[in-house]
Write a protein that holds these residues in place. Structure first.
Motif, mmCIF file in Angstrom:
data_model
loop_
_atom_site.group_PDB
_atom_site.id
_atom_site.type_symbol
_atom_site.label_atom_id
_atom_site.label_comp_id
_atom_site.label_asym_id
_atom_site.label_seq_id
_atom_site.Cartn_x
_atom_site.Cartn_y
_atom_site.Cartn_z
ATOM 1 N N GLY A 186 -1.563 -9.868 -8.293
ATOM 2 C CA GLY A 186 -2.352 -10.418 -9.645
ATOM 3 C C GLY A 186 -1.514 -11.136 -10.459
ATOM 4 O O GLY A 186 -0.438 -10.777 -10.723
ATOM 5 N N LEU B 272 -5.645 0.522 -11.419
ATOM 6 C CA LEU B 272 -5.832 0.033 -10.084
ATOM 7 C C LEU B 272 -7.306 -0.255 -9.756
ATOM 8 O O LEU B 272 -7.892 -1.345 -9.592
ATOM 9 C CB LEU B 272 -5.449 0.661 -8.830
ATOM 10 C CG LEU B 272 -5.637 0.258 -7.375
ATOM 11 C CD1 LEU B 272 -5.219 -1.305 -7.352
ATOM 12 C CD2 LEU B 272 -5.064 0.908 -6.518
ATOM 13 N N ALA B 273 -8.298 0.700 -9.844
ATOM 14 C CA ALA B 273 -9.674 0.591 -9.377
ATOM 15 C C ALA B 273 -10.350 -0.339 -10.553
ATOM 16 O O ALA B 273 -11.124 -1.125 -10.029
ATOM 17 C CB ALA B 273 -10.400 1.899 -9.391
ATOM 18 N N PHE C 296 -1.311 -5.801 -2.587
ATOM 19 C CA PHE C 296 -1.869 -6.156 -3.940
ATOM 20 C C PHE C 296 -0.988 -7.221 -4.719
ATOM 21 O O PHE C 296 0.220 -7.187 -4.952
ATOM 22 C CB PHE C 296 -1.948 -4.813 -4.632
ATOM 23 C CG PHE C 296 -2.602 -3.696 -3.920
ATOM 24 C CD1 PHE C 296 -3.853 -3.557 -4.349
ATOM 25 C CD2 PHE C 296 -1.953 -2.938 -3.024
ATOM 26 C CE1 PHE C 296 -4.701 -2.437 -3.566
ATOM 27 C CE2 PHE C 296 -2.670 -1.992 -2.430
ATOM 28 C CZ PHE C 296 -3.949 -1.623 -2.532
ATOM 29 N N GLY D 97 -11.314 -8.277 -10.668
ATOM 30 C CA GLY D 97 -10.838 -9.251 -10.020
ATOM 31 C C GLY D 97 -9.392 -9.756 -10.366
ATOM 32 O O GLY D 97 -8.857 -10.590 -9.974
ATOM 33 N N LYS E 206 -9.001 -2.810 -12.297
ATOM 34 C CA LYS E 206 -8.497 -4.185 -11.785
ATOM 35 C C LYS E 206 -9.053 -4.922 -10.759
ATOM 36 O O LYS E 206 -9.191 -6.025 -10.825
ATOM 37 C CB LYS E 206 -6.876 -4.184 -11.931
ATOM 38 C CG LYS E 206 -6.450 -4.024 -13.518
ATOM 39 C CD LYS E 206 -4.827 -4.101 -13.237
ATOM 40 C CE LYS E 206 -4.352 -3.733 -14.631
ATOM 41 N NZ LYS E 206 -2.774 -4.208 -14.935
ATOM 42 N N LEU E 207 -9.162 -3.906 -9.598
ATOM 43 C CA LEU E 207 -9.860 -4.514 -8.488
ATOM 44 C C LEU E 207 -11.186 -5.076 -8.616
ATOM 45 O O LEU E 207 -11.707 -5.857 -8.336
ATOM 46 C CB LEU E 207 -9.652 -3.683 -7.402
ATOM 47 C CG LEU E 207 -8.307 -3.369 -6.732
ATOM 48 C CD1 LEU E 207 -8.229 -2.119 -5.659
ATOM 49 C CD2 LEU E 207 -7.885 -4.714 -5.961
ATOM 50 N N SER F 107 0.747 -1.191 0.036
ATOM 51 C CA SER F 107 0.092 0.071 0.026
ATOM 52 C C SER F 107 0.756 1.252 -0.047
ATOM 53 O O SER F 107 0.338 2.563 0.128
ATOM 54 C CB SER F 107 -0.926 -0.073 1.263
ATOM 55 O OG SER F 107 -0.295 -0.025 2.388
ATOM 56 N N LYS G 5 -0.073 4.005 -7.295
ATOM 57 C CA LYS G 5 -0.444 3.023 -8.325
ATOM 58 C C LYS G 5 -0.808 3.741 -9.836
ATOM 59 O O LYS G 5 -1.120 4.543 -9.603
ATOM 60 C CB LYS G 5 -1.500 2.151 -7.816
ATOM 61 C CG LYS G 5 -1.383 1.370 -6.478
ATOM 62 C CD LYS G 5 -0.291 0.500 -6.537
ATOM 63 C CE LYS G 5 0.024 -0.609 -5.145
ATOM 64 N NZ LYS G 5 0.387 0.272 -4.302
ATOM 65 N N VAL H 290 -6.702 -7.835 -10.015
ATOM 66 C CA VAL H 290 -5.917 -7.628 -9.103
ATOM 67 C C VAL H 290 -6.803 -8.077 -7.593
ATOM 68 O O VAL H 290 -7.999 -7.435 -7.618
ATOM 69 C CB VAL H 290 -5.392 -6.199 -9.038
ATOM 70 C CG1 VAL H 290 -4.733 -6.173 -7.856
ATOM 71 C CG2 VAL H 290 -4.282 -6.245 -10.138
ATOM 72 N N ARG H 291 -6.024 -8.578 -6.754
ATOM 73 C CA ARG H 291 -6.669 -8.751 -5.522
ATOM 74 C C ARG H 291 -5.770 -8.213 -4.143
ATOM 75 O O ARG H 291 -4.583 -7.872 -4.774
ATOM 76 C CB ARG H 291 -6.915 -10.155 -5.301
ATOM 77 C CG ARG H 291 -7.972 -10.910 -6.169
ATOM 78 C CD ARG H 291 -8.346 -12.334 -6.087
ATOM 79 N NE ARG H 291 -6.964 -13.094 -6.589
ATOM 80 C CZ ARG H 291 -6.831 -14.122 -6.714
ATOM 81 N NH1 ARG H 291 -7.557 -15.046 -5.936
ATOM 82 N NH2 ARG H 291 -5.964 -14.705 -7.708
ATOM 83 N N LYS H 292 -6.364 -8.291 -3.023
ATOM 84 C CA LYS H 292 -5.801 -7.579 -1.873
ATOM 85 C C LYS H 292 -5.802 -8.745 -0.784
ATOM 86 O O LYS H 292 -6.689 -9.706 -0.690
ATOM 87 C CB LYS H 292 -6.213 -6.301 -1.233
ATOM 88 C CG LYS H 292 -6.318 -5.238 -2.180
ATOM 89 C CD LYS H 292 -6.816 -4.107 -1.671
ATOM 90 C CE LYS H 292 -8.392 -3.951 -1.407
ATOM 91 N NZ LYS H 292 -8.906 -2.637 -0.835
#
Length: 496
Positions: A416, A350-351, A414, A357, A353-354, A342, A346, A359-361
């Motif tokens: 992926g 980012l938003a 983060f 799915g 890809k989150l 964090s 980025k 990118v995940r956390k």
């Protein structure tokens, strides 16, 4: 070789003459300008402004889509620049370093005089853009795919939008005409000089996908005459047939970084390259097509805050490698895991890809390891080893210094799976230092100029990170200035 030559001709014919469009046009121009630019990305808009500032009275920009910006508006916006240091004992050290790095990575295909022009003009064009309204964040960083800490941007994750907005404001203030939904399909010539561009006014725009080869929207056909034509149409990343022609190893199914989900429009179909080729332009370095990790877990546009690991949980390549070297290093793999925490800034994806799915956390390294089916102890050792390298300023795994690194220790983490996308075509139309288009004989095609990704010979075999936009700005400015000068002289002489 004979088959390849035949195929090249077929691709050109499919785009320019297969539909018979240019044959049906009247020779009488329906509109006339001093300078016409084809393409409205960073190179095209810069050229338009430069032409007006250099004295061209009537300047027009043709754009085949209904909005301006091209690939540039989607860019994260890294801009390489070689700043002079007048107070130093060696004021031009940064210039020599940038020339050396571009020459080394570009290899024999990179033309020294074009590299020197780009580097020598980089600082002036950055200051020119700043005076125009670009608010540079002067913190230097190392762009992904670059070799030095020599890039700047506005600090916005989507800085490309900032550049296009400033350029558009300036172009409008100068009275540049914009002909949107207008696709150039051929060049008009007279007495070995380019005198205009054939264009179609589109009455409809496809809702998704790229423009099919050889098929153009129906509409009003026109010949637009000009003393100077500047091609700034980008490369051919979104033309699978053309990609395969020059590098058959690239799967036609690979997406582009401008259209990773294949849901939108991508105008980089090689239009300007094919139009120039049809009037005798030399093409150079067309086989050098840049493939980069983009569509998956990679989030950072700078080097030093993200590690890439294999399925065993270990780093396997230096993340700051030039893209061509990176591609060769992992040519046999489908991809890799990209991991950051964090603390780092980025990119603009980012938003999205989150949400997708991609990118995940994870709140802990153990949770991350379970999610990607990697041994947690090995992954923790890999991350701790990276953190030690950052603290020491040296990457012992790959024998390189870490000049601006960030540890990976503050959750959320983060991650992926990252894979390949087609990003940039290093080859294209051959030009000289004045952005004039060249024939295979080395002679200039009078009245024709080119700038940006549609050209070749500047980057050679591989382009360093941060060098695409500075190329657009520098040679866009040069092309606009040269075309305006030519237009003023041709107008006095009554060439057209």
């Amino acid at each position: 070789m004979q088959r390849r030559t035949i195929l090249k001709g077929a691709v050109s014919a499919a785009v320019l003459t297969g539909s018979g469009l240019t044959h049906g046009f009247s020779d009488a121009p329906q509109e006339s300008y001093d300078v016409v630019i084809v393409g409205s990305g960073a190179a095209g808009l810069t050229a338009a402004i430069s032409a007006r500032e250099a004295g061209a009275r009537r300047v027009a920009v043709l754009e085949k889509f209904a909005m301006v910006g091209g690939h540039s508006i989607l860019s994260s916006g890294s801009v390489s620049v070689a700043f002079r240091n007048p107070k130093s004992a060696d004021p031009e050290r940064n210039l020599r370093r940038m020339v050396e790095e571009m020459s080394r990575v570009g290899g024999a295909q990179a033309r020294p005089e074009l590299i020197r022009t780009l580097v020598e003009e980089s600082e002036d064009v950055v200051r020119w853009l700043g005076a125009m309204g670009v608010r540079w964040n002067r913190r230097l960083f190392r762009a992904v795919g670059g070799l030095s800490v020599n890039s700047i941007s506005t600090g916005n994750p989507q800085a490309g939008y900032d550049y296009i907005q400033v350029l558009m404001n300036r172009a409008r203030a100068l009275g540049v005409d914009f002909l949107l939904s207008t696709r150039a399909v051929g060049l008009a010539t007279r007495n070995n000089r380019v005198t205009g561009v054939y264009a179609l006014r589109s009455t409809s725009v496809p809702q998704s996908g790229t423009m099919p080869e050889g098929i153009f929207p129906e509409g009003e056909a026109k010949l637009i005459s000009a003393y100077g034509i500047i091609l700034a149409t980008g490369g051919f990343t979104a033309n699978p047939a053309m990609r395969t022609l020059y590098d058959a190893s690239i799967p036609a199914s690979l997406p582009t970084t401008a259209n990773p989900l294949k849901l939108g429009l991508d105008g980089a179909t090689g239009d300007g390259i094919l139009m120039a080729q049809a009037v005798g332009a030399e093409l150079t370095g067309m086989q050098y097509i840049q493939i980069i990790p983009y569509s998956g877990g990679r989030l950072l546009d700078h080097v030093g805050g993200e590690i890439w690991i294999n399925d065993a949980g270990r780093r396997f390549v230096y993340e700051g490698s030039p893209f061509r070297k990176l591609r060769l290093a992992i040519a046999d793999d489908d991809g890799f895991w990209a991991i950051s925490d964090s603390q780092t800034s980025k990119g603009g994806s980012l938003a999205t890809k989150l949400l997708q799915g991609t990118v995940r956390k994870a709140e802990t390294i153990e949770e991350l390891a379970r999610s990607i089916h990697v041994n947690a102890t090995v992954l923790r050792q890999t991350i701790e080893r990276w953190n030690t390298f950052v603290a020491n300023g040296y990457d012992a795994d790959f024998d390189v210094p870490i000049t601006d690194g960030s540890t990976i220790r503050v959750p959320p983490f983060f991650y992926g799976w990252e894979s390949w996308s087609v990003h940039y075509t290093c080859g294209g139309i051959a030009i000289n230092r004045q952005a004039e288009v060249l024939r295979s004989t080395g002679d200039v095609i009078e009245g024709l100029y080119a700038a940006g990704e549609t050209t070749g010979g500047i980057h050679g075999e591989d382009r360093l990170g941060g060098n695409s936009l500075i190329d657009c700005f520098v040679f866009g400015m040069i092309a606009g200035r040269a075309a305006a000068s030519s237009a003023l002289e041709a107008g006095r002489c009554g060439v057209i």
